[in-house]
Each structure stands twice: as C-alpha cells, then as structure tokens.
Design an enzyme around this catalytic site. Structure first.
Site, PDB file in Angstrom:
ATOM      1  N   LYS A   3     -12.264 -13.601   6.377  1.00  0.00           N
ATOM      2  CA  LYS A   3     -11.825 -14.993   6.420  1.00  0.00           C
ATOM      3  C   LYS A   3     -12.938 -15.941   5.970  1.00  0.00           C
ATOM      4  CE  LYS A   3      -7.550 -14.470   7.642  1.00  0.00           C
ATOM      5  NZ  LYS A   3      -6.482 -14.710   6.641  1.00  0.00           N
TER       6      LYS A   3
ATOM      7  N   ASP B 146       3.680  -6.817  -2.142  1.00  0.00           N
ATOM      8  CA  ASP B 146       2.436  -6.378  -1.511  1.00  0.00           C
ATOM      9  C   ASP B 146       1.310  -7.161  -2.179  1.00  0.00           C
ATOM     10  OD1 ASP B 146       0.113  -5.137  -0.677  1.00  0.00           O
ATOM     11  OD2 ASP B 146       0.720  -3.114  -1.278  1.00  0.00           O
TER      12      ASP B 146
ATOM     13  N   TYR C  73     -12.704  -8.775  10.121  1.00  0.00           N
ATOM     14  CA  TYR C  73     -11.735  -9.840   9.898  1.00  0.00           C
ATOM     15  C   TYR C  73     -12.429 -11.186   9.702  1.00  0.00           C
ATOM     16  CZ  TYR C  73      -7.887 -13.070  10.966  1.00  0.00           C
ATOM     17  OH  TYR C  73      -6.965 -14.080  10.926  1.00  0.00           O
TER      18      TYR C  73
ATOM     19  N   THR D  67       1.509 -15.370  17.634  1.00  0.00           N
ATOM     20  CA  THR D  67       2.264 -14.705  16.566  1.00  0.00           C
ATOM     21  C   THR D  67       2.182 -13.193  16.770  1.00  0.00           C
ATOM     22  OG1 THR D  67       0.429 -14.382  15.020  1.00  0.00           O
ATOM     23  CG2 THR D  67       1.518 -16.546  14.985  1.00  0.00           C
ATOM     24  N   PRO D  68       2.947 -12.413  15.991  1.00  0.00           N
ATOM     25  CA  PRO D  68       2.833 -10.951  16.068  1.00  0.00           C
ATOM     26  C   PRO D  68       1.455 -10.427  15.671  1.00  0.00           C
ATOM     27  CG  PRO D  68       4.910 -11.567  15.056  1.00  0.00           C
ATOM     28  CD  PRO D  68       4.098 -12.826  15.179  1.00  0.00           C
TER      29      PRO D  68
END
Length: 251
Positions: free
Chosen positions: A160, A62, A156, A191-192
C-alpha cells in the site's frame, strides 16, 4: 457532493474489486448519482449481481493479468463510449503473518494484487483519458502504510505504500493534462477483507481500541468519499492520500 447538479449523470466509472466490500458500495453510490458503472472483479457472478438493475456492465477481470485489465477497459469504452473515472478498489492482504513468516509467495501475492493490479488499470486507462483531456483516478491505499504493519502485515503495508507513491507520481506527471489521481488511506473498515486476511480477535480489538469513534468504518462511508474525490467539488486536489479513520492513530 458535486457542485454541478447531475454531474455524474451519464458519466462512466470503472471499479475494480466491484463485487464486494468498498468496491460494491462505491458501485451502488455512483449508480445512485446516475453514473454508468463498469463492475470488474475476478468474481464474475459477484460482478453480475452488482451490475444488475443499473446502467452497468459486469466484467470478469483478474487485475494481476494485464490482458484482462486491457479487455475490461476496452469493454467499458465500447459499452458507454468512454471512461471518466477509475476506482482501483481491488486489493487484499492475503493473510496476516509476522515478518519472519512472510514467504516469497505471500510477498509476491500482496504486490501482484495491490500494486501490479493498480499499475495495470492506471496504465490501461490513462491513454484514453489523455485523448479525452480529462479523468480522475482514485486508488485504494491504507493507513497501514504509515505504521508499517508490524507483527502481522508488513507485506500489505509495503504494497500500500507503493500504491501511495505510485499515485503521487502519476498525479504529478499528468496534472497539466486534465488528469487527477488520488489515493485513500482508510483505517479499519467493516468488510470481508478482515475475514479473508484472517484477522485475529485480538488484533481486531486492538484496531478498534485505537479508533476514538469506537467503531470500524463502513464501506458506504468510503464509497461516498470516492464519489466526492471524483466530483467537480475538488478540482484542485491531486497527488494526495486522504486519511479516513475515525480519528485513529495507526500511522
């Protein structure tokens, strides 16, 4: 590609977020080039699947837990004698949300995974790279940091943006000591991540319309870029973020 034949043969890369998406693709690409892979992910079974059949070790990790990251770095060094490259691929948006719906928990989650995780891994591996006199770090940023994520991903995009700034600072601090550090700022990639972030069909359509190539990128395309950045073909390159977006203008 690297200038030197078999450049990656016997060298070691530590990849966080290696169990899926871009991290998984990068693990396969580095293994193809003969590198040892330390596949670190909170998904232990996924990391084991990535490591299977390769010169690799899987580490349950993690990245928000500094002790777990330290242990992953130590395990990689013990397994292969050193770590030459670090690819911080672990990251996620948590979920999409308008700015006024971003609560403290979502904000902290975005920064813990994307910023703290990157910080932990870099700070854990850099002393080792300094002892060796060389190393390359590639961090996963995003095109979102240029546009700000209005309406759905300010948390987000902000995280970033911090990754881009942190990468620049680390790169410049250690540039004269054999360490290069770069970030990658992709546009939309298949992607997922999109499903995990609960990307709506409308937002996905808008993202696609903004890409002149009229498609999302693939994890393998990003993984090949990571390999190139770690190679001896771009030894004068550090501190920058590399945009790979199919010509899109999400900035």
């Amino acid at each position: 590609m690297a200038k030197t034949p078999d450049y990656f043969h016997g060298r070691t890369v530590l990849i966080t977020g290696a169990a899926s998406g871009i991290g998984r693709a990068a693990a396969a690409i580095f293994a193809r080039e003969g590198a040892n892979v330390v596949a670190a992910d909170i998904d232990a079974a996924g990391a084991e699947a990535v490591a299977a059949g390769k010169s690799a070790v899987a580490i349950a990790c993690d990245v928000t837990d500094r002790a777990a990251v330290d242990a992953a770095v130590a395990a990689g060094i013990e397994a292969f004698g050193g770590i030459d490259f670090l690819f911080n691929s672990a990251g996620a948006a948590g979920r999409r949300a308008p700015f006024l719906d971003i609560d403290a928990a979502l904000w902290r989650q975005a920064f813990a995974l994307n910023v703290d995780g990157t910080f932990h891994a870099m700070q854990a591996v850099i002393p080792h790279m300094l002892e060796r006199g060389s190393g390359v770090i590639v961090n996963m940023a995003s095109m979102a940091h240029r546009r700000g994520g209005p309406g759905h991903s300010v948390h987000y995009a902000s995280a970033k943006g911090a990754v881009v700034t942190m990468t620049m600072g680390v790169a410049r601090e250690f540039a004269d000591r054999g360490i290069r550090a770069l970030s990658i700022s992709p546009g939309p990639v298949d992607t997922p991540f999109q499903a995990a972030a609960r990307t709506s069909p409308e937002l996905a359509r808008r993202m696609l319309e903004d890409v002149p190539m009229k498609r999302f990128g693939s994890p393998e395309e990003i993984g090949e870029l990571v390999l190139f950045l770690c190679s001896d073909s771009c030894g004068f390159m550090t501190a920058d973020t590399v945009y790979v977006n199919g010509g899109g203008g999400w900035r």
